[in-house]
Structures are given as C-alpha cells and as structure tokens.
Enzyme design. Sequence first.
Site, PDB file in Angstrom:
ATOM      1  N   ASP A 182       3.601   3.434   6.610  1.00  0.00           N
ATOM      2  CA  ASP A 182       3.001   3.300   8.002  1.00  0.00           C
ATOM      3  C   ASP A 182       3.877   2.725   8.927  1.00  0.00           C
ATOM      4  OD1 ASP A 182       3.281   0.613   6.701  1.00  0.00           O
ATOM      5  OD2 ASP A 182       1.923   0.059   8.363  1.00  0.00           O
ATOM      6  N   LYS A 191      16.990   3.865   1.252  1.00  0.00           N
ATOM      7  CA  LYS A 191      18.023   3.619   2.580  1.00  0.00           C
ATOM      8  C   LYS A 191      19.138   2.721   2.006  1.00  0.00           C
ATOM      9  CE  LYS A 191      14.361   2.923   6.027  1.00  0.00           C
ATOM     10  NZ  LYS A 191      13.789   1.989   7.061  1.00  0.00           N
ATOM     11  N   LYS A 205       0.788  -1.291  -0.060  1.00  0.00           N
ATOM     12  CA  LYS A 205       0.022  -0.054   0.161  1.00  0.00           C
ATOM     13  C   LYS A 205       0.914   1.119  -0.043  1.00  0.00           C
ATOM     14  CE  LYS A 205      -3.015  -2.182   3.256  1.00  0.00           C
ATOM     15  NZ  LYS A 205      -3.524  -2.337   4.488  1.00  0.00           N
ATOM     16  N   GLY A 206       2.043   0.990   0.414  1.00  0.00           N
ATOM     17  CA  GLY A 206       2.865   2.508   0.770  1.00  0.00           C
ATOM     18  C   GLY A 206       2.972   3.413  -0.336  1.00  0.00           C
ATOM     19  N   VAL A 214      10.809   5.302   9.080  1.00  0.00           N
ATOM     20  CA  VAL A 214      10.302   6.477   8.658  1.00  0.00           C
ATOM     21  C   VAL A 214       8.836   6.110   8.452  1.00  0.00           C
ATOM     22  CG1 VAL A 214      12.375   7.893   7.828  1.00  0.00           C
ATOM     23  CG2 VAL A 214      11.123   6.200   6.249  1.00  0.00           C
ATOM     24  N   ASP A 220      14.430  -0.571   0.988  1.00  0.00           N
ATOM     25  CA  ASP A 220      15.212  -0.889   2.311  1.00  0.00           C
ATOM     26  C   ASP A 220      16.154  -1.952   2.163  1.00  0.00           C
ATOM     27  OD1 ASP A 220      15.696  -0.747   5.063  1.00  0.00           O
ATOM     28  OD2 ASP A 220      14.139  -2.148   5.657  1.00  0.00           O
ATOM     29  N   GLU A 248       7.682   3.203  -6.705  1.00  0.00           N
ATOM     30  CA  GLU A 248       8.003   2.674  -5.267  1.00  0.00           C
ATOM     31  C   GLU A 248       8.014   3.621  -3.971  1.00  0.00           C
ATOM     32  OE1 GLU A 248       7.086   0.642  -3.275  1.00  0.00           O
ATOM     33  OE2 GLU A 248       8.416  -1.149  -2.962  1.00  0.00           O
ATOM     34  N   ASP A 249       7.814   3.414  -2.843  1.00  0.00           N
ATOM     35  CA  ASP A 249       7.721   4.331  -1.763  1.00  0.00           C
ATOM     36  C   ASP A 249       8.910   4.498  -1.248  1.00  0.00           C
ATOM     37  OD1 ASP A 249       7.453   1.729  -0.654  1.00  0.00           O
ATOM     38  OD2 ASP A 249       5.867   2.109   0.781  1.00  0.00           O
ATOM     39  N   ARG A 290      -0.039   6.602   7.682  1.00  0.00           N
ATOM     40  CA  ARG A 290       0.044   7.118   6.237  1.00  0.00           C
ATOM     41  C   ARG A 290      -0.285   8.424   5.643  1.00  0.00           C
ATOM     42  NH1 ARG A 290       1.150   1.914   4.284  1.00  0.00           N
ATOM     43  NH2 ARG A 290       0.271   0.017   5.304  1.00  0.00           N
TER      44      ARG A 290
HETATM   45  P1  IMP Z   1      12.516  -3.961   1.137  1.00  0.00           P
HETATM   46  O1  IMP Z   1      12.232  -5.277   0.577  1.00  0.00           O
HETATM   47  O2  IMP Z   1      13.164  -4.305   2.544  1.00  0.00           O
HETATM   48  O3  IMP Z   1      13.275  -3.395   0.325  1.00  0.00           O
HETATM   49  O4  IMP Z   1      11.328  -3.366   1.929  1.00  0.00           O
HETATM   50  C1  IMP Z   1      10.628  -2.565   1.030  1.00  0.00           C
HETATM   51  C2  IMP Z   1       9.215  -2.291   1.866  1.00  0.00           C
HETATM   52  O5  IMP Z   1       9.453  -2.566   3.413  1.00  0.00           O
HETATM   53  C3  IMP Z   1       8.688  -1.154   1.537  1.00  0.00           C
HETATM   54  O6  IMP Z   1       8.101  -1.089   0.377  1.00  0.00           O
HETATM   55  C4  IMP Z   1       8.025  -0.629   2.865  1.00  0.00           C
HETATM   56  O7  IMP Z   1       6.671  -1.196   2.537  1.00  0.00           O
HETATM   57  C5  IMP Z   1       8.668  -1.333   4.029  1.00  0.00           C
HETATM   58  N1  IMP Z   1       9.626  -0.403   4.326  1.00  0.00           N
HETATM   59  C6  IMP Z   1      10.874  -0.375   4.646  1.00  0.00           C
HETATM   60  N2  IMP Z   1      11.435   0.362   5.431  1.00  0.00           N
HETATM   61  C7  IMP Z   1      10.402   1.148   5.779  1.00  0.00           C
HETATM   62  C8  IMP Z   1      10.328   2.200   6.818  1.00  0.00           C
HETATM   63  O8  IMP Z   1      11.441   2.943   7.106  1.00  0.00           O
HETATM   64  N3  IMP Z   1       9.247   2.641   7.064  1.00  0.00           N
HETATM   65  C9  IMP Z   1       7.975   2.191   6.549  1.00  0.00           C
HETATM   66  N4  IMP Z   1       7.948   0.956   5.796  1.00  0.00           N
HETATM   67  C10 IMP Z   1       9.358   0.473   5.408  1.00  0.00           C
HETATM   68 MG    MG Z   2       6.122  -0.618  -0.374  1.00  0.00          MG
END
Ligand code: IMP
Ligand code: MG
Length: 184
Positions: free
Chosen positions: A166, A138, A50-51, A160, A110, A106-107, A172
């Site tokens: 969220d 990040k 949803k982000g 964040v 990470d 994408e939001d 959100r």
């Molecule tokens: P990744 O697979 O670890 O890159 O994660 C991506 C997803 O984790 C993002 O699309 C977010 O939904 C969630 N996410 C990662 N870091 C944060 C944060 O700091 N705040 C909120 N959601 C996060």
């Molecule tokens: Mg996301």
Amino acid sequence: MLMTNQQEFKSRIKRVLITEAELQERIKQAGSMLSEEYQGKPLLLVSILKGAFVFLADLCREITIPCEIDFMATKSYYGGTTNCGTVNIVYELEHDISQYHVLIVEDIIDTGITLKDVVKKLKARNPLSLKVITLLDKTDARKVEFEADYTLFEIPNEYVIGYGLDSGEYYRNLPYIAVFDEKR
Ligand code: IMP
Ligand code: MG
C-alpha cells in the site's frame, strides 16, 4: 487521507514493474518447489499483516500438500540512523509453533529490520524449522544484514504498490506490482 477520485488514484501509478502473469508464473513455481520440500512435514505458513495477504492467498493455493495458516502483525520502532531496530508483535499467532516447520510468507524486504527481529523472536519459540519466503526484495535498501531463504523478485530501491502493498492504505487491490509516483 481518504481517496475516492479514480483519476487521482490512477495518476499515482507510475509504471507497472511486475505484471499479473509474471507474478502468477513465479508463484506457481514456488508452490511446487515448497510442496516437494515440505512433503510429509507439518507445515505452518505465517504471514505478517497486512501487506502479505495477497501473496499468501495465491501462494497457498499453489501448495498441494497439507498446510496450516496463521497471521501476526507487527509495529516497528526505529528512529533515524539506527540499525538496531526492534519490532513489537501487536497481533499474535494462535499456533504453538514448536510443533511445526514454519515458513514466513512476506511481501517485501526493505531495510530488513522487521524480518530480522521477527525471525529472532520466532526462533526463540523452537519451531522444528524456520524459513522465509519473500515476494520482493530491495537488496540495495538493507540497513541490517538479512537474507530470505527464497526470493521471487529482486527489485530496485523504489517505492512500490499493489498486490497487497500500500501507500496510505490504498493500492493493495491492484493485481500487479507498480512503482508509486511519490512526487507532488
Ligand atoms: P523493513 O523492515 O524495512 O524490511 O520493512 C518491511 C515492511 O515495510 C514491509 O513488510 C512493508 O510493509 C513495508 N515496505 C517497505 N518497502 C515498501 C514499498 O516499497 N512499498 C510498500 N511497503 C513497503
Ligand atoms: Mg510486510
């Protein structure tokens, strides 16, 4: 847990990291850059729920060329120390993407696990092209190698909230990006 208390809600907002004005300015620039890049091409914006819904809503209104929009949702399955995570697509796109230049909106990136796997899965469907734009990155938190084509803000490795992001489904609706107070 359900949250209804305004004071409790506010107390977890540690500090504003990116203001509403800063967000809008960068998104405006990105919109005009994309409008040039994809001029004359069938463009499909794909957002992972949803982000990214707030970012998508603002970004698409800064794009001045014709484009279509589609959504997908994923669920991640990765345990402990592994860096070979896979994600399941739990809500599917409606479009046959082989007809489109696809831009994943994408939001935040990470660990990179989600997008790396989503990109692999979507590439297998033979889109005309596939690129990724992320609002936040990040870079220090990466567990797998992954780079977006466009990054609007690089941020430190802190949790964040706001602008679609969220904590426990709350925050959100903040119009800015803030650092979440994780202690207590
Ligand atoms: P990744 O697979 O670890 O890159 O994660 C991506 C997803 O984790 C993002 O699309 C977010 O939904 C969630 N996410 C990662 N870091 C944060 C944060 O700091 N705040 C909120 N959601 C996060
Ligand atoms: Mg996301």
